[in-house]
Design a protein around this motif. Structure first.
Motif, PDB file in Angstrom:
ATOM      1  N   VAL A  31       1.030  -1.131  -0.237  1.00  0.00           N
ATOM      2  CA  VAL A  31       0.171   0.148   0.104  1.00  0.00           C
ATOM      3  C   VAL A  31       0.953   1.095   0.048  1.00  0.00           C
ATOM      4  CG1 VAL A  31      -1.642   1.299   1.167  1.00  0.00           C
ATOM      5  CG2 VAL A  31      -2.160  -1.163   1.047  1.00  0.00           C
ATOM      6  N   SER A  32       1.873   1.299   0.906  1.00  0.00           N
ATOM      7  CA  SER A  32       2.716   2.359   0.930  1.00  0.00           C
ATOM      8  C   SER A  32       3.377   2.564  -0.525  1.00  0.00           C
ATOM      9  CB  SER A  32       3.963   2.068   2.017  1.00  0.00           C
ATOM     10  OG  SER A  32       4.910   3.189   2.105  1.00  0.00           O
ATOM     11  N   PHE A  33       3.907   1.455  -1.203  1.00  0.00           N
ATOM     12  CA  PHE A  33       4.651   1.711  -2.214  1.00  0.00           C
ATOM     13  C   PHE A  33       3.832   2.253  -3.383  1.00  0.00           C
ATOM     14  CE2 PHE A  33       5.036  -0.390  -6.597  1.00  0.00           C
ATOM     15  CZ  PHE A  33       6.225   0.236  -6.980  1.00  0.00           C
ATOM     16  N   LEU A  34       2.565   1.904  -3.514  1.00  0.00           N
ATOM     17  CA  LEU A  34       1.421   2.155  -4.497  1.00  0.00           C
ATOM     18  C   LEU A  34       1.117   3.578  -4.352  1.00  0.00           C
ATOM     19  CD1 LEU A  34      -0.589  -0.798  -5.017  1.00  0.00           C
ATOM     20  CD2 LEU A  34       0.798  -0.011  -6.618  1.00  0.00           C
ATOM     21  N   ALA A  35       1.163   4.063  -2.997  1.00  0.00           N
ATOM     22  CA  ALA A  35       0.681   5.488  -2.575  1.00  0.00           C
ATOM     23  C   ALA A  35       2.058   6.268  -3.243  1.00  0.00           C
ATOM     24  CB  ALA A  35       0.548   5.693  -1.338  1.00  0.00           C
ATOM     25  N   LYS A  36       3.236   5.804  -2.716  1.00  0.00           N
ATOM     26  CA  LYS A  36       4.460   6.636  -3.074  1.00  0.00           C
ATOM     27  C   LYS A  36       4.476   6.856  -4.660  1.00  0.00           C
ATOM     28  CE  LYS A  36       7.068   5.669   0.802  1.00  0.00           C
ATOM     29  NZ  LYS A  36       8.349   4.987   1.649  1.00  0.00           N
ATOM     30  N   ALA A  37       4.178   5.848  -5.515  1.00  0.00           N
ATOM     31  CA  ALA A  37       4.151   5.664  -6.751  1.00  0.00           C
ATOM     32  C   ALA A  37       3.183   6.651  -7.318  1.00  0.00           C
ATOM     33  CB  ALA A  37       4.061   4.159  -7.447  1.00  0.00           C
ATOM     34  N   PHE A  38       2.069   6.854  -6.864  1.00  0.00           N
ATOM     35  CA  PHE A  38       1.129   7.756  -7.356  1.00  0.00           C
ATOM     36  C   PHE A  38       1.313   8.855  -6.966  1.00  0.00           C
ATOM     37  CE2 PHE A  38      -2.916  10.050  -7.220  1.00  0.00           C
ATOM     38  CZ  PHE A  38      -3.708   9.646  -8.184  1.00  0.00           C
ATOM     39  N   ARG A  39       1.938   9.370  -5.830  1.00  0.00           N
ATOM     40  CA  ARG A  39       2.518  10.781  -5.683  1.00  0.00           C
ATOM     41  C   ARG A  39       3.601  11.066  -6.563  1.00  0.00           C
ATOM     42  NH1 ARG A  39       4.557   9.539  -0.746  1.00  0.00           N
ATOM     43  NH2 ARG A  39       2.610   9.555   0.216  1.00  0.00           N
ATOM     44  N   LEU A  40       4.608  10.111  -6.931  1.00  0.00           N
ATOM     45  CA  LEU A  40       5.746  10.367  -7.891  1.00  0.00           C
ATOM     46  C   LEU A  40       5.195  10.889  -9.211  1.00  0.00           C
ATOM     47  CD1 LEU A  40       8.628  10.487  -8.204  1.00  0.00           C
ATOM     48  CD2 LEU A  40       8.645   8.258  -8.771  1.00  0.00           C
ATOM     49  N   CYS A  41       4.355  10.003  -9.639  1.00  0.00           N
ATOM     50  CA  CYS A  41       3.700  10.353 -10.878  1.00  0.00           C
ATOM     51  C   CYS A  41       2.885  11.540 -11.063  1.00  0.00           C
ATOM     52  CB  CYS A  41       2.678   9.045 -11.387  1.00  0.00           C
ATOM     53  SG  CYS A  41       3.570   7.594 -11.607  1.00  0.00           S
ATOM     54  N   THR A  42       2.414  12.116  -9.956  1.00  0.00           N
ATOM     55  CA  THR A  42       1.586  13.373 -10.046  1.00  0.00           C
ATOM     56  C   THR A  42       2.208  14.453  -9.329  1.00  0.00           C
ATOM     57  OG1 THR A  42       0.222  12.664  -7.793  1.00  0.00           O
ATOM     58  CG2 THR A  42      -0.646  11.961  -9.916  1.00  0.00           C
ATOM     59  N   ARG A  43       3.313  14.546  -9.043  1.00  0.00           N
ATOM     60  CA  ARG A  43       4.137  15.434  -8.124  1.00  0.00           C
ATOM     61  C   ARG A  43       4.284  16.663  -8.745  1.00  0.00           C
ATOM     62  NH1 ARG A  43      10.507  13.297  -8.605  1.00  0.00           N
ATOM     63  NH2 ARG A  43      10.457  13.489 -10.822  1.00  0.00           N
ATOM     64  N   ASP A  44       4.023  16.832 -10.103  1.00  0.00           N
ATOM     65  CA  ASP A  44       4.235  18.291 -10.780  1.00  0.00           C
ATOM     66  C   ASP A  44       2.664  18.910 -10.946  1.00  0.00           C
ATOM     67  OD1 ASP A  44       6.680  18.159 -11.140  1.00  0.00           O
ATOM     68  OD2 ASP A  44       6.424  16.972 -12.972  1.00  0.00           O
ATOM     69  N   SER A  45       1.520  18.213 -10.214  1.00  0.00           N
ATOM     70  CA  SER A  45       0.281  18.643 -10.619  1.00  0.00           C
ATOM     71  C   SER A  45      -0.026  19.412  -9.242  1.00  0.00           C
ATOM     72  CB  SER A  45      -0.609  17.555 -10.803  1.00  0.00           C
ATOM     73  OG  SER A  45      -0.139  16.790 -11.909  1.00  0.00           O
ATOM     74  N   LYS A  46      -0.763  20.555  -9.575  1.00  0.00           N
ATOM     75  CA  LYS A  46      -1.369  21.272  -8.275  1.00  0.00           C
ATOM     76  C   LYS A  46      -2.608  20.810  -7.588  1.00  0.00           C
ATOM     77  CE  LYS A  46       0.779  25.746  -9.376  1.00  0.00           C
ATOM     78  NZ  LYS A  46       0.300  27.181  -9.735  1.00  0.00           N
ATOM     79  N   LEU A  47      -3.404  20.042  -8.772  1.00  0.00           N
ATOM     80  CA  LEU A  47      -4.477  19.649  -8.428  1.00  0.00           C
ATOM     81  C   LEU A  47      -4.746  17.979  -9.017  1.00  0.00           C
ATOM     82  CD1 LEU A  47      -7.328  19.462  -6.936  1.00  0.00           C
ATOM     83  CD2 LEU A  47      -8.253  20.627  -8.835  1.00  0.00           C
ATOM     84  N   VAL A  48      -4.857  17.023  -8.548  1.00  0.00           N
ATOM     85  CA  VAL A  48      -5.215  15.668  -8.747  1.00  0.00           C
ATOM     86  C   VAL A  48      -6.728  15.440  -8.705  1.00  0.00           C
ATOM     87  CG1 VAL A  48      -4.446  13.342  -9.150  1.00  0.00           C
ATOM     88  CG2 VAL A  48      -2.743  14.953  -8.802  1.00  0.00           C
ATOM     89  N   ILE A  49      -7.429  15.073  -9.762  1.00  0.00           N
ATOM     90  CA  ILE A  49      -8.753  14.497  -9.662  1.00  0.00           C
ATOM     91  C   ILE A  49      -8.842  13.097 -10.066  1.00  0.00           C
ATOM     92  CG2 ILE A  49     -10.984  14.796 -10.680  1.00  0.00           C
ATOM     93  CD1 ILE A  49     -10.585  17.453 -11.305  1.00  0.00           C
ATOM     94  N   LEU A  50      -9.171  12.224  -8.936  1.00  0.00           N
ATOM     95  CA  LEU A  50      -9.174  10.763  -8.869  1.00  0.00           C
ATOM     96  C   LEU A  50     -10.447  10.404  -9.051  1.00  0.00           C
ATOM     97  CD1 LEU A  50      -7.617   8.285  -9.091  1.00  0.00           C
ATOM     98  CD2 LEU A  50      -7.506   8.589  -6.433  1.00  0.00           C
ATOM     99  N   ALA A  51     -10.928  10.156 -10.055  1.00  0.00           N
ATOM    100  CA  ALA A  51     -12.368   9.563 -10.482  1.00  0.00           C
ATOM    101  C   ALA A  51     -12.657   8.310 -10.295  1.00  0.00           C
ATOM    102  CB  ALA A  51     -13.122  10.335 -11.741  1.00  0.00           C
ATOM    103  N   LEU A  52     -13.464   7.596  -9.507  1.00  0.00           N
ATOM    104  CA  LEU A  52     -13.758   6.338  -9.302  1.00  0.00           C
ATOM    105  C   LEU A  52     -14.996   5.715  -9.538  1.00  0.00           C
ATOM    106  CD1 LEU A  52     -12.020   6.225  -5.816  1.00  0.00           C
ATOM    107  CD2 LEU A  52     -10.831   5.588  -7.901  1.00  0.00           C
ATOM    108  N   ASP A  53     -15.330   5.373 -10.968  1.00  0.00           N
ATOM    109  CA  ASP A  53     -16.784   5.119 -11.137  1.00  0.00           C
ATOM    110  C   ASP A  53     -16.992   3.615 -10.586  1.00  0.00           C
ATOM    111  OD1 ASP A  53     -19.319   5.207 -12.160  1.00  0.00           O
ATOM    112  OD2 ASP A  53     -18.427   4.461 -14.510  1.00  0.00           O
ATOM    113  N   ASP A  54     -18.069   3.187 -10.087  1.00  0.00           N
ATOM    114  CA  ASP A  54     -18.698   1.976  -9.630  1.00  0.00           C
ATOM    115  C   ASP A  54     -17.796   1.852  -8.502  1.00  0.00           C
ATOM    116  OD1 ASP A  54     -21.158   1.827 -11.352  1.00  0.00           O
ATOM    117  OD2 ASP A  54     -19.736   0.819 -12.624  1.00  0.00           O
ATOM    118  N   ALA A  55     -17.449   2.826  -7.409  1.00  0.00           N
ATOM    119  CA  ALA A  55     -16.389   2.457  -6.288  1.00  0.00           C
ATOM    120  C   ALA A  55     -16.880   1.446  -5.511  1.00  0.00           C
ATOM    121  CB  ALA A  55     -16.369   3.739  -5.529  1.00  0.00           C
ATOM    122  N   HIS A  56     -18.344   0.887  -5.588  1.00  0.00           N
ATOM    123  CA  HIS A  56     -18.960  -0.222  -4.825  1.00  0.00           C
ATOM    124  C   HIS A  56     -18.259  -1.477  -5.048  1.00  0.00           C
ATOM    125  CE1 HIS A  56     -21.607   0.639  -7.948  1.00  0.00           C
ATOM    126  NE2 HIS A  56     -21.642  -0.431  -8.251  1.00  0.00           N
TER     127      HIS A  56
END
Length: 485
Positions: A31-56
Motif C-alpha cells: 500500500v505504501s509503495f503504490l501511494a508513493k508511486a502515485f505521488r511520484l507520478c502526480t508530483r508536478d500537478s497542483k490538483l489531481v482529480i481521482l474519479a472512481l466510477d462504480d466504487a462499490h
C-alpha cells in the motif's frame, strides 16, 4: 499490484520469489509503495482529480490505497460514484468510513450528493433538444408518457426519444402527438429482436464473457460451436460488432500496451448495463451454463500465464457459472490462498469460497441457507471432497479475518456434512477432514467453544478424530490424534 511490484521492484507475488527481496512485501508495504508511486507520478500537478466510477466494486486492497492517499495527500480531489451512499456494500475499513462520515464530513472534506432521477423539466428539455421542437410543442401526454416509461433514468429517456426520432425520419407525416409508448422493456426487446441471428449470438457471448471483451475472445468461443473457418467467423463477427456499435448497443476503445499483450485491437463493452442485463435475462439457464463452460475451456487453452491470479479469478467465475464444482473448487482454493498468503486479504478468499459452495447450497434472495439433506443424500464422493475442502478453506480464512465464531461454525458444518452425506463411508481420502479437528481443537483451547466441566464436547470431537484417522490408516495421523487426546 502484482504487475507493478514484479516490473518495478523485482518482486514476484505469485511464485513468492524475488530478485531484490528475500520475502514478498507485506500488505502495508505494498500500500505504501503504490501511494508513493502515485505521488511520484502526480508530483508536478497542483490538483489531481481521482474519479472512481462504480466504487462499490472496489476491493479491500484498493480501498487501503485510497485511504492512504486521502489521509496523507493534500492535492487530490476524490470523486466516487456508488449505488448506495452508505457504507453498506463498500469493502472499506469501518474505522476509515467512520472517520469520513464523522470528522471529515464536519470539516467538509467529505460530502455525499444523491443523484436522483430526471424531473419533468429535465425531460422536457431532452425532448426539445432531441426532437428539435419548441417547448410549447411538447404535449403534456407525451411528457407524461416519457416520464412514466423511463422512470426518469437519463439513458432510458434517451433510448425512448431516439426511437421516436427514427420514426419521425422514416415517416414524413409523423406527428409528435402520434407517439405511442411501449414499456421500456418492450423497446429494448424490439431493438434486440431486430438484429440478425449471428449478431444476436455475438451479443449473447459478449454478455456472458463479462463487462468487456475482445474480438479474439468472441471468435475463439464461436469457433467451438461453428463449422466455419476462422477467417469467415472473424469477418462475420466484425460485421456484427460494427452493427451493434452503430445501433448504440456497444462501444469500443483501442487497447494500449497496458491493457493487453496482444497486437493492436479494440476492447468492446455495452453502452449501458441494461443491454447486458437484458441479454442475460433472456437466455435460458442451460444456454448460459454452456457458454460459461465453453469460455472457461477456451481460456484454459490460451497462452496466458496460469499463475496470474487475475486470470485465475476470471476463469473461476466462468467455471462457477457453468456449475462445475470440481474445477471451481480447485481454482477457488488456489486463488483464495494467494489472497491470504500473498496479499493478506482473507475477505476476498471468503467470498470466493462462499461462491463455490453456493453451487450446491440452497439460497433465498441471494442469502445462503446451507445444504439441504436431499442434496447431501445425492452428492457423490468427488462432490463431497470438494465441499469439505471448501469448508476447511473457509474456516481458515474466517479465522484469519478474526471472525472466530463463523470460523468455528464452518469447521463444525464440515463434520455435520460428512455425517449426513450418504456417500461419506466411501470417501477414500479421509485426511481432508483432519484440518477440521485441528481448527476445532485450537478453538477449544482458546475458549472459543464453551463446554461443560467434564469436557464432553472435546472428548466426543477427539473420539471422532481417532475414528477418522483409523479409517484413513496412516499411522502418523493416528499418533497425532493420540497426542491430542
Amino acid at each position: 499490484v502484482d504487475y507493478a511490484l514484479r516490473e518495478l521492484l523485482g518482486v514476484d507475488l505469485i511464485q513468492g520469489n524475488s530478485t531484490s527481496h528475500s520475502t514478498p512485501p507485506s500488505t502495508e508495504e505494498m500500500v505504501s509503495f503504490l501511494a508513493k508511486a502515485f505521488r511520484l507520478c502526480t508530483r508536478d500537478s497542483k490538483l489531481v482529480i481521482l474519479a472512481l466510477d462504480d466504487a462499490h466494486r472496489a476491493d479491500e486492497f484498493s480501498w487501503k490505497v485510497i485511504q492512504e492517499l486521502f489521509l496523507h495527500e493534500k492535492n487530490i480531489f476524490f470523486i466516487g460514484a456508488v449505488n448506495n451512499s452508505s457504507s453498506t456494500g463498500l469493502r472499506v475499513d469501518p474505522e476509515f468510513w467512520a472517520h469520513l462520515d464523522g470528522p471529515c464530513r464536519a470539516e467538509r472534506r467529505f460530502n455525499v450528493m444523491k443523484l436522483g432521477n430526471l424531473n419533468r423539466e429535465d425531460i422536457t428539455t431532452m425532448i426539445m433538444k432531441t426532437l428539435g421542437i419548441r417547448r410549447k410543442d411538447v404535449p403534456d401526454d407525451v411528457l407524461d408518457g416519457v416520464t412514466i416509461q423511463s422512470g426518469g433514468m437519463p439513458h432510458f429517456v434517451n433510448e425512448i426519444l431516439e426511437n421516436v426520432k427514427k420514426q419521425m425520419a422514416a415517416d414524413d407525416d409523423f406527428e409528435i402527438s402520434d407517439m405511442t409508448f411501449d414499456s421500456f422493456g418492450d423497446l429494448i426487446l424490439q431493438r434486440l429482436d431486430a438484429f440478425d441471428l449471428h449478431t444476436r449470438n455475438v451479443l449473447n457471448i459478449g454478455a456472458v464473457i463479462g463487462l468487456s471483451f475482445t474480438l479474439d475472445e468472441l471468435v475463439a468461443v464461436e469457433l467451438r460451436t461453428s463449422d466455419g473457418s476462422k477467417e469467415a467467423v472473424q469477418k462475420l463477427t466484425e460485421e456484427a460488432l460494427e452493427h451493434a456499435i452503430e445501433e448504440g448497443i456497444l462501444e469500443s476503445r483501442e487497447m494500449s500496451d497496458e491493457d493487453s499483450d496482444e497486437e493492436e485491437g479494440c476492447r468492446y463493452s455495452f453502452c449501458h448495463e441494461v443491454w447486458r442485463g437484458t441479454l442475460l435475462n433472456l437466455m435460458l439457464e442451460g444456454r448460459k451454463r454452456d457458454l460459461h463452460r465453453i469460455i472457461a475451456e477456451t481460456l484454459e487453452e490460451t497462452e496466458i500465464e496460469m499463475n496470474d491470479y487475475m486470470f485465475q479469478t476470471k476463469l473461476f467465475k466462468h467455471w462457477v457459472n457453468s456449475g462445475n464444482l470440481v474445477k471451481s473448487t480447485n481454482l477457488a482454493i488456489k486463488v483464495g490462498q494467494h489472497f491470504e498468503e500473498r496479499l493478506g486479504l482473507p475477505a476476498q478468499s471468503i467470498r470466493i469460497y462462499t461462491e463455490a459452495l453456493d453451487l450446491l447450497r440452497e439460497t433465498e434472495d441471494g442469502i445462503s441457507k446451507g445444504f439441504s439433506r436431499d442434496v447431501l443424500a445425492m452428492v457423490n464422493t468427488e462432490d463431497l471432497t470438494c465441499i469439505i475442502q471448501l469448508q476447511v478453506a473457509l474456516g481458515k480464512a474466517l479465522g484469519m479475518a478474526q471472525q472466530t465464531k463463523e470460523s468455528v461454525s464452518a469447521f463444525q458444518d464440515a463434520l455435520k456434512i460428512t455425517q449426513i452425506a450418504k456417500c461419506s463411508p466411501q470417501l477414500k481420502n479421509r485426511s481432508i477432514l483432519f484440518p477440521v479437528f485441528d481448527g476445532l481443537a485450537s478453538a477449544v483451547k482458546d475458549g472459543q467453544i464453551k463446554q461443560d466441566a467434564s469436557c464432553r464436547y472435546e472428548k466426543a470431537m477427539l473420539r471422532r478424530y481417532m475414528q477418522e484417522t483409523r479409517l484413513h490408516g496412516d499411522p502418523i495421523y493416528i499418533v497425532h490424534a493420540l497426542s491430542l487426546q
